[in-house]
Motif scaffolding. Structure first.
Motif, PDB file in Angstrom:
ATOM      1  N   GLU A 127       2.703   6.626  22.178  1.00  9.73           N
ATOM      2  CA  GLU A 127       3.151   7.915  22.700  1.00  9.73           C
ATOM      3  C   GLU A 127       3.707   8.773  21.597  1.00  9.73           C
ATOM      4  O   GLU A 127       3.643   9.986  21.643  1.00  9.73           O
TER       5      GLU A 127
ATOM      6  N   GLN B 273       5.492  13.801  29.428  1.00 12.68           N
ATOM      7  CA  GLN B 273       4.762  13.052  28.410  1.00 12.68           C
ATOM      8  C   GLN B 273       3.545  13.861  28.011  1.00 12.68           C
ATOM      9  O   GLN B 273       2.783  14.307  28.864  1.00 12.68           O
TER      10      GLN B 273
ATOM     11  N   ASP C 226       1.023   7.685  29.900  1.00 17.93           N
ATOM     12  CA  ASP C 226       0.688   6.342  29.401  1.00 17.93           C
ATOM     13  C   ASP C 226      -0.021   5.524  30.476  1.00 17.93           C
ATOM     14  O   ASP C 226      -0.933   4.754  30.202  1.00 17.93           O
TER      15      ASP C 226
END
Lengths: 507, 394, 400
Positions: free
Chosen positions: C399, C131, C163
């Protein structure tokens, strides 16, 4: 035929020596091999260094025998080496005398860097002033006894366990037979000579010769810890005293010892105060001793011979040994006693004794025990297809069933029930297995004997995790396995077909 | 943080927490090690030489605690209720007498409240023992021999060979994991079926207590149905599947009720402030100390024989010289001398389950005694009974 | 080296709590691999290590269960360190023992199977997806406590759980704390190396992380962690075995939230739920990871969920999910890892349920097994806060 009384190291050693010279022997023991002193020692194979100042003869004997035994009985000896450590509190003058003594006795000594020693053995006191390496070793006593016994049997000898000698018969002043009381009544063994190798009971046997000998009995206390805390024997470099040796014995460490004079061949119950005193002494070398997981305490009785009359303390009695030909004193011809000495020198004692006995018998065969190796009869190795019955010492059923012996012989041969749990989780399993092979023996009684023997060793050192182990053991025995005798445990004879709360049951 | 803190997570702690949950009070359990349940098969013993349960120890010289008959009945009913709520299969009614159970060595032992997977009998009856070759604590031949000798009743045995996946490292838990699989159960059934013709139809078949960790009742029921005769377990030593099943279910039941199980070593309790070694601290109206006495570590035996209570850092006694002690006469009086603390279970002195066979009763009575001190049961008559708090231990 | 290393009373309680022993029919269990092995090893240093020793997950449940406080798991780690491995397994374990390398280059986790399989990496366990850094989420703080909190950025959160990291940072700022991410670059607490049987490497890694953290420690009030394993490593292994003591207290995010989040926040979490939202409430399954249970206990996440107003809170009945840090990524452990987690599947039957779990790798593993989204409590807390306060919806949308 020669009858040897006592199946300890000395007796079995004498019997083997004679057997190898072609003499027929019978060993008689009131219990089992190693029940006495030979099975109750710290396991140290002396380099002799301990005695170089106070007892040079014993020191030299020890060193010679130490070297010999390493060669002839390697299976029973672990060549750990040992260190002598002088703490800053100990007399530096003794160190000098000790070094000279080692030199005189020919014992090799290597000086070690005290700092390196402290680093290598972090459990040791930080007050190490000097340290030396010596060729100490560790002797697996029970293994050596079994090797000796097997070899005696292999050479046409006989072993008569659980027979107590009650009388020595003589004809015309010569011994002719020995009577012994056993489980199936009295037996009489005809013989040409009798060797008294009864250790602490030697005085009592000599009385049967009607020629008393002055024994100086003392017992030593040892404390056993659950793990092998040092890879070498650790001695304190000072005049031999109490609580100055740590011996790594297989998986455990043994702290020895004390020296208390006494009259009986059986040591009295261990007192808490003695244990605390030994711990105090041990702590001087190992300050964190209280945190070591303790297992049990035990005592062994030293059968020292006080030929010179009564010494003030037994530490002053020589560890040297003596072979007595009673014919030269007041006893009958053909009666001999071997007294004093050390486990380490048992072979030498046996050789000297057998020399005298064969001379008496008119046999001229030389001693061969310094050359003929002793081997451990192949112990059945663990088979991958069975579980351990004793998990602490990793003992499986086939290792046990390979041994033709009592429950206690199974124990001393395999060390089952001798580890951290002290039989809590294996004693009933092994008892059941023994029962399957020897259904006529009273397995319940054998289990209770084993339990009692374990308890006896645990109680004097009931602290820390050992106290908790004991609490667990008691609960397993009485609450899980109903080994107790109360009515609720279902053991009373009046119980047959009654409900556990029915009336009429008495406590 | 919480009205009541319970230190320890053995049977006494779980029982105390269950009672507290029952009256909708908050409690927190804190312990620095697992409780003792996996050590025992999970029977609660109440050996009563006399049938009068109001005075169960009338024939014993020691009477640790006198409780009225209705209190005993209430306590046993509560225990049975908690166990059933947690999914532990015990009979709904409290027994009117003790039962005999059979140990793995073939001896008979008196028990009171017992999960239904374990074999019990009122009088000695013929049974058929089954042992597993590769399970060290199952010794069916010896067990059968002892049982016959002790009871004079007929019995038989078989030892089953090992299943294919077996290895020497299989202890009871491993066996139980195997029995929790379909393969394990069908192996067991087929092996028993091979020997079943020799087993008299009316005799119960007794198996070592490894017939599953999660599926034990299911398995025993399946075997009973398939074989057409009763199948039960006999308890082994440690680790005990009976105790583990009870622990797994009881702890889970309490967690679902919202009881936190904190991990940590309580190092002091002062004026209701519980402090853990890692620095956590909270206030409780009451602290129940269920730390298990000498075995549990609630009392430490020092090298010189002194007994130390680590929670209060005080010496509470000394072993007599020679140390041939009765472990259970040593302990904490139920009352710690401060209003907010009470001891229960093996942490209490005056009881001796090894000698008296009253371990279950000890837990019930001492937990009850502790709970009465908290005041949360003041509405229940038995807490107000004068007799209920008479401690007449040694 | 250890305290109580010889204290074992052979009670077997440790094997009654061992998740692997209950599942893997060959694993000898903690008693045999820990104290029994150590006694044999002390008697004979040439004792051959068990071939199964690496099958231990280092969950430490055995150690926490021990009534006499034998450092069972740490003895097993020492046992692991003596086992000889093939070069290929060595290489793989060296990579897995340094998760901060992977976290620095998270795309490594995307390596195709034909590259990783020969090295002994598993292909059944789902690998994490990298991520990218998520833009800071929070708006202006609602209060200013003038306290600076260090947020320990573990390798997994840094590489694969941005996140969660952003949600935690946003919440802390919302509660009035200044947040400093620690350490600045990718480092590891040393737990992975320790679990893989490389205690010395673990110590080395930990020391380097400590050095990287120290410049930013002086003015902190505490350090907050997002991963139970790192949390207990910082608080236990560091001071006990590696001689590293942080000058500030370390606290898990959950405990910090329970203790420090202001009352208005909790009020907000209970208010403003629309009828539609209430209907849409799903079961909140709680899994307190083994390492968290070992060092802090069970029930804390439940308290947090309850305080946050989540409905239908259910603890998951699961000793160990099987992830075990990098355990599930090794081919030889995949079967056990998935069997361990299977118990979760029996309980979580709805894929729209949420699972609250205090470790990123466990979350990944549980998501794979159950199909329901498993995430750190910081994620769930922030998501709920946003949805209740009509903010910009779902974190996940940010995201992209």
């Amino acid at each position: 035929m020669v009858v040897v009384i006592g199946a300890g190291a000395t007796g079995l050693g004498v019997a083997r020596d004679l057997a190898l010279r072609g003499v027929k022997v019978t060993v008689v023991d009131q219990w089992e091999p190693g029940f006495g002193t030979s099975g109750r020692f710290h396991g140290l194979l002396h380099s002799g260094a301990r005695y170089v100042v106070t007892d040079p003869t014993a020191a030299e004997d020890c060193y010679r025998e130490n070297t010999l035994l390493r060669a002839v009985a390697p299976d029973a000896i672990e060549q750990t080496g040992g260190i002598f450590v002088r703490s800053e509190d100990d007399d530096p003058g003794f160190e000098q005398a000790w070094l000279k003594g080692c030199d005189r006795a020919g014992i090799p000594v290597t000086a070690l860097d005290p700092r390196a020693v402290r680093q290598r053995y972090p459990d040791l006191t930080t007050r190490v002033a000097s340290a030396y390496w010596v060729p100490d070793g560790v002797l697996e006593g029970f293994h050596l006894l079994q090797m000796l016994a097997k070899d005696v049997l292999a050479h046409d000898g006989t072993l008569l366990s659980k027979h107590r000698v009650t009388a020595i018969q003589t004809v015309n002043g010569r011994v002719t037979s020995v009577s012994a009381q056993g489980p199936n009544g009295e037996v009489e063994v005809g013989c040409d000579a009798v060797v008294n190798a009864a250790g602490p009971w030697a005085g009592a046997v000599a009385d049967l010769f009607e020629d008393p000998i002055p024994m100086h009995l003392s017992y030593g206390l040892m404390i056993l810890f659950a793990h092998r805390k040092f890879p070498v024997v650790v001695n304190r470099l000072k005049s031999p005293g109490d609580g100055d040796i740590f011996v790594p014995h297989q998986h455990v460490t043994i702290l020895g010892t004390t020296d208390v004079a006494q009259d009986s061949p059986i040591a009295p119950d261990i007192q808490a105060s003695e244990v605390l005193r030994l711990m105090d002494l041990g702590r001087e070398l190992v300050p964190g001793l209280d945190s070591w997981r303790v297992l049990r305490a035990f005592t062994g009785v030293r059968p020292l011979y006080d030929g010179q009359g009564h010494a003030a303390t037994s530490r002053e009695v020589s560890r040297d040994f003596k072979v007595i030909d009673h014919q030269r004193r007041k006893g009958p011809a053909g009666s001999f006693s071997v007294v004093g000495g050390k486990w380490t020198t048992f072979r030498l004692m046996a050789e000297r004794t057998a020399d005298i006995v064969t001379q008496y018998l008119g046999i001229s065969a030389p001693c061969v025990t310094a050359q003929v190796p002793l081997t451990l009869h192949p112990v059945t190795s663990f088979s991958a297809s069975e579980p351990y019955l004793c998990e602490c010492e990793k003992v499986s059923a086939s290792q046990l069933t390979a041994i033709d012996g009592s429950l206690s012989e199974w124990r001393t041969a395999t060390w089952f029930a001798m580890g951290p749990c002290q039989g809590t989780f294996c004693a009933h399993r092994v008892t059941a297995l023994h029962h399957a092979l020897f259904p006529s023996e009273d397995s319940g009684a054998a289990l209770q004997d084993l339990r009692a023997e374990r308890t006896k060793g645990m109680l004097p050192v009931l602290w820390g995790a050992n106290a908790r182990e004991y609490a667990l053991q008691q609960a397993v025995r009485f609450q899980t396995l109903a080994e107790g005798d109360p009515q609720w445990a279902g053991n009373s004879p009046g119980l047959k077909n009654s409900s556990p709360s029915s009336e009429g049951v008495t406590l | 943080m919480s009205a009541i803190t319970i230190i320890g997570q053995g049977p006494a702690a779980l029982l105390a927490a269950s009672f507290i949950q029952e009256v909708q009070q908050d409690c927190v359990i804190v312990a620095d090690s697992e409780g003792s349940l996996p050590l025992w098969s999970g029977s609660f013993d109440f050996h009563a030489p006399s049938d009068d349960i109001s005075n169960p120890w009338s024939l014993l010289d020691r009477q640790p605690l006198m409780l009225p008959a209705e209190t005993w009945a209430f306590l046993w009913e509560s225990l049975v209720g908690f166990e059933r709520a947690a999914g532990i299969p015990v009979a709904a009614d409290i027994p009117s007498h003790n039962w005999w159970t059979i140990t793995c060595t073939g001896k008979s032992k008196s028990v009171f409240v017992v999960p239904q997977w374990q074999y019990v009998q009122k009088t000695f009856l013929p049974v058929w023992f089954i042992g597993f070759q590769g399970l060290a604590d199952s010794m069916a031949d010896f067990q059968c021999h002892t049982y016959q000798q002790q009871t004079g009743v007929d019995a038989g045995f078989h030892v089953l060979p090992n299943p294919t996946p077996w290895t020497p490292s299989w202890g009871p838990i491993r066996w139980a994991s195997y029995m929790d699989t379909d393969e394990g159960l069908s192996w067991l059934l087929s092996e028993i079926q091979k020997v079943a013709p020799e087993i008299p139809k009316t005799w119960p078949i007794l198996l070592p207590q490894v017939i599953g960790r999660r599926r034990a009742e299911h398995n025993l029921q399946a075997l009973t149905t398939a074989l057409g005769q009763m199948v039960f377990e006999y308890p082994l030593v440690t680790p005990s599947l009976g105790g583990m099943r009870i622990r797994d279910r009881w702890v889970w039941y309490l967690k679902k009720q919202g009881v936190p199980f904190l991990t940590g070593r309580a190092i002091s309790v002062e004026k209701g402030w519980v402090t853990l070694a890692d620095g956590r601290q909270w206030h409780s109206d009451h602290v129940i100390v269920a730390t298990g006495g000498i075995l549990g570590g609630g009392l430490e035996v020092m090298v010189d024989g002194r007994l130390r209570d680590p929670l209060r850092d005080t010496v509470v006694g000394r072993m007599p010289p020679g140390r041939a002690i009765d472990l259970y006469s040593w302990g904490q009086p139920a009352d710690y001398g401060t209003p907010e603390m009470t001891a229960c279970g093996s942490q209490c002195g005056g009881w001796d389950p090894n000698q008296d066979g009253n371990g279950g009763a000890m837990i019930l009575a001492t937990v009850w005694q502790s709970l009465c001190r908290t005041g949360i049961f003041s509405n229940l008559g038995s807490c107000n009974s004068e007799r209920s708090v008479t401690h007449v231990g040694k | 080296m250890w305290e109580n290393d010889d204290a074992c009373i052979k009670c077997s309680i440790c094997i009654s709590v061992c998740p692997v022993y209950g599942q893997d029919l060959e694993f000898p269990g903690p008693k045999a691999l820990g104290p029994d092995w150590f006694r044999a090893y002390q008697a004979n240093p040439l004792t051959v290590p068990s071939e199964h020793v690496d099958d231990c997950t280092f969950c430490q449940l055995c150690e926490a269960s021990c009534p006499v406080h034998v450092p069972i798991a740490h003895l097993i780690a020492q046992h692991k360190s003596l086992k000889k491995k093939t070069w290929r397994i060595n290489l793989r374990d060296r990579i897995l023992a340094h998760p901060h390398w992977v976290a620095r280059y998270p795309r490594l986790a995307n390596a195709p199977n034909f590259l990783v399989r020969p090295l002994g990496f598993g292909t059944q366990s789902r690998w994490p997806r990298p991520q990218r850094r998520v833009a800071p989420l929070s708006s202006s703080p609602q209060a200013d406590t003038r306290q600076i909190v260090g947020l320990f950025v573990d390798c997994y959160s840094r590489g694969f759980d941005q996140d969660v990291l952003s949600a935690a940072q946003a919440l802390l700022e919302l509660w009035g704390f200044s947040v400093r991410l620690l350490p600045h670059a990718s480092h590891c607490c040393g737990a992975a190396a320790y679990a893989a049987g490389q205690p010395e490497e673990g110590q080395r890694i930990a020391h380097s992380t400590y050095d990287a953290m120290t410049p930013g420690l002086t003015d902190l009030s505490q350090i907050v962690t997002l991963n139970a394993t790192c949390d207990s490593t910082l608080r236990e292994e560091w001071p006990l075995y590696w001689n590293l003591s942080l000058p500030v207290p370390v606290l898990s995010f959950s405990e910090f939230a329970l203790d420090k989040a202001p009352a208005w926040f909790w009020d907000a979490m209970h208010k403003g739920m629309t009828a539609r939202q209430e209907q849409g409430e799903t079961t909140s399954w709680i899994h307190t990871t083994c390492r968290s249970r070992v060092s802090r206990g069970d029930g804390i996440l439940e308290q947090l969920a309850d305080k946050a107003g989540l409905a239908a809170i259910q603890p998951l009945n699961l000793a160990c999910c099987g992830a075990g840090g990098s355990y599930a990524f090794k081919e030889e452990h995949e079967k056990t890892a998935h069997a361990l987690g299977a118990a979760a599947l029996e309980q979580v039957t709805e894929t729209h349920d949420r699972i609250i779990v205090d470790s990123g790798t466990c979350a990944l593993h549980l998501t794979q097994i159950t199909g329901a989204l498993a995430k750190h409590p910081a994620y769930w807390l922030y998501q709920r806060f946003l949805s209740l306060t009509q903010r910009s919806g779902d974190i996940a949308s940010q995201e992209k």
